[in-house]
Motif scaffolding. Structure first.
Motif, PDB file in Angstrom:
ATOM      1  N   PRO A   1       0.832  -1.210   0.000  1.00 46.18           N
ATOM      2  CA  PRO A   1       0.000   0.000   0.000  1.00 46.18           C
ATOM      3  C   PRO A   1       0.868   1.262   0.000  1.00 46.18           C
ATOM      4  O   PRO A   1       2.026   1.227   0.442  1.00 46.18           O
ATOM      5  N   PRO A   2       0.324   2.375  -0.513  1.00 44.66           N
ATOM      6  CA  PRO A   2       1.123   3.592  -0.680  1.00 44.66           C
ATOM      7  C   PRO A   2       1.847   4.060   0.578  1.00 44.66           C
ATOM      8  O   PRO A   2       2.978   4.550   0.490  1.00 44.66           O
ATOM      9  N   HIS A   3       1.239   3.897   1.763  1.00 46.33           N
ATOM     10  CA  HIS A   3       1.903   4.447   2.953  1.00 46.33           C
ATOM     11  C   HIS A   3       3.173   3.685   3.314  1.00 46.33           C
ATOM     12  O   HIS A   3       3.963   4.152   4.135  1.00 46.33           O
ATOM     13  N   THR A   4       3.363   2.503   2.717  1.00 53.81           N
ATOM     14  CA  THR A   4       4.589   1.738   2.993  1.00 53.81           C
ATOM     15  C   THR A   4       5.677   2.021   1.955  1.00 53.81           C
ATOM     16  O   THR A   4       6.783   1.495   2.068  1.00 53.81           O
ATOM     17  N   GLN A   5       5.366   2.832   0.947  1.00 46.27           N
ATOM     18  CA  GLN A   5       6.303   3.066  -0.149  1.00 46.27           C
ATOM     19  C   GLN A   5       7.082   4.367   0.053  1.00 46.27           C
ATOM     20  O   GLN A   5       6.695   5.231   0.834  1.00 46.27           O
ATOM     21  N   THR A   6       8.152   4.494  -0.708  1.00 47.07           N
ATOM     22  CA  THR A   6       8.942   5.727  -0.690  1.00 47.07           C
ATOM     23  C   THR A   6       8.692   6.511  -1.967  1.00 47.07           C
ATOM     24  O   THR A   6       8.158   5.977  -2.953  1.00 47.07           O
TER      25      THR A   6
END
Length: 258
Positions: free
Chosen positions: A115-120
């Motif tokens: 999910p986006p919140h785990t990405q950089t």
């Protein structure tokens, strides 16, 4: 939107033979691209493929029909940057002299990174760079070679993930794919009168080699045959051919394109 006129059909019929045409297959060493390259070569076209990875080019050369290898030109280069694309263009023109058609199937097969919140931001950059930036940079470099000739074609092959597919972990893939879909739409609307046949094949399902097929997937050889026929006929422009399942290859890409 389908634009076909009797004059364009007759012009295509009276145009160059396949053996006189040189197709640049961007992404030609990938799963989708290799099927397209093989089909084009089997139809008698000359084909050029640019890739950063020389081993993938060797694999492609071993994959195509043995009697067509002499019509395949492979160039090591990077179409993801403006400098790299310009260098690749010069090497390409030196090797083959001219380009009459471009098929662009740039990208990667799948991404489910979380999910986006785990990405950089770096992850998002990579996805956008791979799907959108390379498509834009290569279009900017190679479109001028074909844009003013009604015997020429430029075909984008895109995924439908930007509007059809969103499951946990695929958010960035969806953003990147949607960007490419938007770019293709922009080109159709920004260049309504361009002479070159500008088309898009949008694939809303998986594409695989025969040994990796799954239910509902398109065989990359069958897809290649359909795309090669679209390039060969040159009788539509500013059209989107949407493929949702294997049956669509015949009804959408072949029959609609008669």
């Amino acid at each position: 939107m389908l634009r076909t006129s009797p004059s364009s059909v007759s012009a295509a019929a009276a145009g160059m033979a396949n053996s006189d045409r040189v197709v640049l297959a961007l992404g030609g060493a990938g799963t989708v691209g290799s099927g397209v390259v093989k089909a084009l070569l089997d139809k008698g076209f000359k084909v050029a493929v640019i890739s950063r990875d020389s081993s993938r080019l060797e694999k492609l050369r071993a994959f195509v029909s043995p009697n067509t290898k002499d019509n395949l030109t492979t160039i090591v280069g990077n179409v993801g940057s403006e400098e790299g694309a310009e260098q690749a263009k010069q090497a390409l023109l030196k090797a083959v002299g001219k380009v009459t058609d471009v098929v662009s199937s740039l990208g990667f097969s799948w991404w489910q990174g979380g999910p986006p919140h785990t990405q950089t931001l770096k992850d998002l950059h990579w996805v956008i760079e791979t799907l959108l930036f390379s498509t834009f940079v290569s279009w900017k470099a190679f479109f001028p070679l074909v844009r003013d000739d009604s015997n020429c074609t430029y075909t984008f092959i895109t995924g439908g993930a930007g509007e059809k597919l969103l499951m946990p972990g695929t958010g960035f893939l969806t953003v990147g794919a949607a960007s490419t879909l938007a770019f293709c739409q922009v080109l159709r609307d920004e260049y309504p009168e361009v002479a070159c046949k500008l088309n898009q094949v949008k694939i809303n399902t998986g594409v695989a080699t025969p040994e990796r097929m799954a239910p509902g997937y398109l065989n990359h050889l069958d897809l290649g045959e359909g795309v090669a026929t679209l390039v060969e006929r040159r009788n539509t422009s500013h059209s989107v051919f949407t493929l949702n399942c294997p049956a669509d290859l015949k009804t959408i890409l072949l029959e609609r394109n008669l």
